[in-house]
Structures are given as C-alpha cells and as structure tokens.
Design a protein around this motif. Structure first.
Motif, short mmCIF file in Angstrom:
data_model
loop_
_atom_site.label_atom_id
_atom_site.label_comp_id
_atom_site.label_asym_id
_atom_site.label_seq_id
_atom_site.Cartn_x
_atom_site.Cartn_y
_atom_site.Cartn_z
N LYS A 80 -19.76 104.08 12.22
CA LYS A 80 -20.38 103.05 11.38
C LYS A 80 -20.21 101.67 12.00
O LYS A 80 -21.15 100.86 12.03
N ALA A 81 -19.02 101.39 12.50
CA ALA A 81 -18.73 100.08 13.07
C ALA A 81 -19.60 99.81 14.29
O ALA A 81 -20.21 98.73 14.42
N PHE A 82 -19.67 100.79 15.19
CA PHE A 82 -20.45 100.60 16.41
C PHE A 82 -21.95 100.46 16.11
O PHE A 82 -22.64 99.64 16.72
N LEU A 83 -22.45 101.26 15.19
CA LEU A 83 -23.89 101.24 14.91
C LEU A 83 -24.32 100.05 14.06
O LEU A 83 -25.42 99.53 14.24
N ASN A 84 -23.43 99.58 13.16
CA ASN A 84 -23.82 98.52 12.23
C ASN A 84 -23.50 97.10 12.71
O ASN A 84 -24.09 96.14 12.22
N ALA A 85 -22.56 96.98 13.63
CA ALA A 85 -22.21 95.64 14.13
C ALA A 85 -23.39 95.00 14.85
O ALA A 85 -24.15 95.67 15.55
N LYS A 86 -23.52 93.69 14.67
CA LYS A 86 -24.57 92.97 15.41
C LYS A 86 -24.17 92.80 16.87
O LYS A 86 -25.00 92.83 17.77
N LYS A 87 -22.86 92.60 17.08
CA LYS A 87 -22.32 92.52 18.44
C LYS A 87 -20.99 93.26 18.49
O LYS A 87 -20.23 93.28 17.51
N GLU A 114 -18.69 81.91 21.99
CA GLU A 114 -20.09 82.01 22.41
C GLU A 114 -20.78 83.18 21.70
O GLU A 114 -21.95 83.07 21.29
N VAL A 115 -20.05 84.28 21.53
CA VAL A 115 -20.61 85.44 20.83
C VAL A 115 -20.79 85.11 19.34
O VAL A 115 -21.81 85.44 18.73
N ILE A 116 -19.79 84.43 18.75
CA ILE A 116 -19.87 84.06 17.34
C ILE A 116 -21.03 83.10 17.10
O ILE A 116 -21.84 83.28 16.17
N TYR A 117 -21.15 82.05 17.94
CA TYR A 117 -22.20 81.04 17.77
C TYR A 117 -23.59 81.65 17.91
O TYR A 117 -24.56 81.14 17.33
N GLU A 118 -23.68 82.71 18.66
CA GLU A 118 -24.98 83.39 18.85
C GLU A 118 -25.48 84.01 17.55
O GLU A 118 -26.67 84.19 17.34
N LEU A 119 -24.53 84.31 16.65
CA LEU A 119 -24.87 85.02 15.42
C LEU A 119 -24.87 84.15 14.17
O LEU A 119 -25.57 84.46 13.21
N VAL A 120 -24.05 83.11 14.15
CA VAL A 120 -23.95 82.31 12.91
C VAL A 120 -25.01 81.23 12.86
O VAL A 120 -25.57 80.85 13.87
N SER A 133 -14.33 91.74 12.78
CA SER A 133 -13.36 92.78 12.45
C SER A 133 -12.61 93.31 13.68
O SER A 133 -13.20 93.58 14.71
N LEU A 134 -11.32 93.44 13.50
CA LEU A 134 -10.47 94.07 14.51
C LEU A 134 -10.13 95.50 14.10
O LEU A 134 -9.36 96.17 14.76
N ASP A 135 -10.72 95.93 12.98
CA ASP A 135 -10.54 97.30 12.49
C ASP A 135 -11.89 97.99 12.38
O ASP A 135 -12.93 97.32 12.26
N ARG A 136 -11.85 99.30 12.36
CA ARG A 136 -13.07 100.09 12.16
C ARG A 136 -13.49 99.99 10.70
O ARG A 136 -12.84 100.55 9.83
N ILE A 137 -14.57 99.22 10.44
CA ILE A 137 -15.15 99.14 9.10
C ILE A 137 -16.65 99.31 9.24
O ILE A 137 -17.21 99.17 10.33
N ALA A 138 -17.32 99.58 8.13
CA ALA A 138 -18.75 99.90 8.18
C ALA A 138 -19.65 98.68 8.17
O ALA A 138 -20.86 98.80 8.36
N CYS A 139 -19.08 97.47 7.96
CA CYS A 139 -19.93 96.30 7.74
C CYS A 139 -19.54 95.08 8.58
O CYS A 139 -19.56 93.95 8.07
N PRO A 140 -19.19 95.25 9.85
CA PRO A 140 -18.82 94.06 10.62
C PRO A 140 -20.05 93.32 11.14
O PRO A 140 -21.09 93.93 11.38
N ASP A 141 -19.92 92.02 11.30
CA ASP A 141 -20.93 91.28 12.06
C ASP A 141 -20.59 91.40 13.55
O ASP A 141 -21.44 91.72 14.37
N ILE A 142 -19.31 91.15 13.83
CA ILE A 142 -18.78 91.40 15.17
C ILE A 142 -17.65 92.39 15.04
O ILE A 142 -16.78 92.25 14.17
N TYR A 143 -17.67 93.41 15.87
CA TYR A 143 -16.55 94.36 15.89
C TYR A 143 -15.89 94.28 17.26
O TYR A 143 -16.53 94.54 18.28
N LYS A 145 -18.34 91.58 0.77
CA LYS A 145 -18.84 90.83 1.92
C LYS A 145 -19.78 89.69 1.53
O LYS A 145 -19.61 88.55 1.95
N ASN A 146 -20.81 90.00 0.75
CA ASN A 146 -21.83 89.02 0.40
C ASN A 146 -22.34 88.31 1.66
O ASN A 146 -22.82 88.94 2.57
N LYS A 147 -22.16 86.99 1.72
CA LYS A 147 -22.65 86.25 2.88
C LYS A 147 -21.53 85.90 3.88
O LYS A 147 -21.72 85.08 4.78
#
Length: 339
Positions: free
Chosen positions: A109-116, A333-339, A68-78, A61-63
């Motif tokens: 993991k996906a629900f708890l770690n995602a920013k949105k 709008e959701v993406i721009y809120e985070l990047v 993500s459209l899949d269940r992963i542990a490190c999404p910014d947006i899920y 992942k790095n930066k």
C-alpha cells in the motif's frame, strides 16, 4: 506543516536518529512540523499495533501532508528506511509470525499509494522495482546524512581504557547495532577468532539473548578480548576510540553506523547486503556475512600503523560527502515538489 509518521519511538533506532537530525535542521530553517507516534499498550501484538496505527493515521489525514517513516497506506512521501520487507524475509527463512504478513500488506500500500518514495540506497530502489509495480521516476535515492563531529581519538582511548580496564595502546575493533542475529554478531565473533594480531573488541547494542553471544565468544576462545556493553547513548566515545569497524549484516537498507564509524576515522567493513556499502571502496565490502577473507584484511591494518592511519583519514574524507545538511536539502526538494 509536515507531519512525520513513526509508530514506535526508541532512542537507539536508526529511523529515530535520522528524524532527530532532520527535524533539528528544519527548526533552524523555521519550517513547521509535527511528529506523530502511537501509544498502544505493551500487551497488544505488534501486528495489531501496526494495523491500528495505519487506521488511525489514515482516518485523520484530511489535508495533512504525511512524510512517513513507517509502512502506512496513505503517505504523501514514504521514506523506505526499513527497506523492502519482501526482500528481508528471504534472509530470515520461514516464519508464521502474522507481523510479516501485516508488513507485506502495508508495504505494498505504501509503495503504490505514495506520491514519492525516498530510498536510502540504490540497492533499495532496485528491490522496490523488482518486487512492486512502481514507476522508477517515483523513487528518489537520497543517502543518509550525519553530523561530522570533531573528536580526540587519544583522549577517547584513555577514557575507554579506564572504564573497561584495557591497555590504552591496544587496537580496538567495534561493532554497533541492535538485533544481533540479522546484523551479523555471529559472523563478527567468528572473524575475530581468525585474527592473528592482538586486539580488544566492543559489541554495542540491545539484544535479548546476549548470553548466547557471550557463550559463543567463550567457545571461540576470545571472551577475554570481547566486551559486550549493551546499548550505549555515548556511542561517539566508542567510535572515537576505535580503529576498525566491522559490520557483517545480513540485510540493511543503509546503516548509519557505517557512515558514523567512517566519520570517526574507523577503517570500516560491511557487506554487499548493506546499502551503505555503496559509498565504500570495493576492498572494504564483504560479499556476504560469512566472507571471512576480511580477517586477513583486518590483520594487515592491525600490523601496519602507517597503512591504518592513512586509511582512517581516507574514511573520514569519504564521510564528509554525506552530511545531514545535504540529506535535508535533497529531502526538502522532494517535499517542495509536492506541497
């Protein structure tokens, strides 16, 4: 750059079609993106693939910005397009398949770690809040969007009648979806068997045990009235020719087929267990897959041409409120809120 994550690609999948529509608009807006898939050998069990994919994605992942459209542990947006697996399992019953435990682990993991989190229906938002300790403000509901297309219903019906040897004037009832058990083909066939009016039905979709459903149609005495086509890439051709779309699914976060059928002027019925039911008037929502009172409603439309035509036009007008452009704008709008 946005990195879209989807482990497995299938041309008939709802998530893939969603991604195809979304990235088409992103290209038009000159927004950089990449799509990351996996390429694991077929002999590997699905649960191992899911864990390996999660490890590969998160270790690299790095930066990168992960949508993500899949269940992963490190999404910014899920985007929880596959729903809440914990809720889905309630419809499935007991299973010893380790894939379910894997999904539950990754889902948490996906629900708890995602920013949105993007939920595609209020039903899914409510299920996330019910099952996981997620702040409500982290969840944004964005309904699916589709391309509203022009079509010729008469021409499509003529083409369909030629291909399958049916009367071009017969009323057509359509089902579309892969995975027949969960998506209600048993209930679809049982409903057809209760109809008094003449009709022909098409069942589109991929299914390993299709012979089981063909036998059921025969046992119900409707096999001459039902055509199983398998998966079709030209699904628009069937939507355009059809009059009624019936989708008695057991669990569906928000099925695009409902929205697509409406946009092609189909009188559309689905269950309350489908998030897409939220955009339908109440009289078109089945309380459950075995709500066979829908048969009488379908018969009324098949017997009353004026009522059928008027409601078909109403369905298309509703669908125009859910375009891919609106979906992309809200997603950006959701993406721009985070990047």
């Amino acid at each position: 750059m946005i990195s879209f994550i989807r482990q497995k690609y299938t041309p008939y999948g709802g998530a893939e079609r969603y991604l195809e529509r979304l990235t088409k608009v992103l290209k038009e807006k000159d927004i950089d993106f990449e799509i990351i898939h996996a390429n694991f050998p077929n002999w590997l069990p699905s649960w191992i693939k899911a864990l390996l994919f999660n490890r590969q994605i998160c270790s690299k992942k790095n930066k990168k910005f992960y949508f993500s459209l899949d269940r992963i542990a490190c999404p910014d947006i899920y985007r929880a397009g596959d729903g809440v697996h914990k809720e889905f399992l309630k419809t499935k019953g007991i299973s010893l398949n380790p894939l379910h435990l894997t999904y539950l682990y990754l889902e948490k993991k996906a629900f708890l770690n995602a920013k949105k989190i993007i939920a595609n229906s209020n039903m899914i938002k409510d299920q996330i809040l019910k099952n996981y300790n997620v702040p409500p403000e982290k969840i944004v509901v964005i309904y699916n969007g589709i391309e509203i297309k022009e079509f010729d219903k008469i021409e499509s019906r003529v083409l369909l009648s030629k291909e399958f040897g049916i009367d071009k004037d017969i009323k057509i009832i359509l089902y579309a979806g892969s995975g027949f058990k969960r998506k209600g083909v048993v209930e679809f066939l049982q409903t057809l068997a209760l109809l008094e009016s003449d009709f022909h039905a098409f069942v589109l979709g991929k299914e390993k045990n299709i012979s089981k459903y063909k036998k059921m149609a025969k046992d119900l005495g409707i096999d001459a009235k039902v055509t199983f086509t398998g998966p079709r890439k030209d699904i628009d051709y069937f939507y355009a020719a059809s009059d009624i779309f019936l989708f008695p699914t057991h669990y569906e976060p928000f099925s695009n087929v409902v929205l697509e059928a409406m946009s092609f002027e189909n009188v559309t019925f689905t269950t309350a267990q489908n998030g897409a039911s939220e955009i339908l008037p109440k009289e078109f929502i089945l309380k459950k897959p075995k709500d066979f009172s829908v048969a009488k409603k379908i018969d009324l439309f098949l017997k009353d041409e004026e009522k059928l035509n008027k409601t078909q036009k109403k369905m298309r007008e509703i669908s125009k409120n859910f375009t891919i452009e609106k979906n992309v704008q809200k997603t950006l709008e959701v993406i721009y809120e985070l990047v």
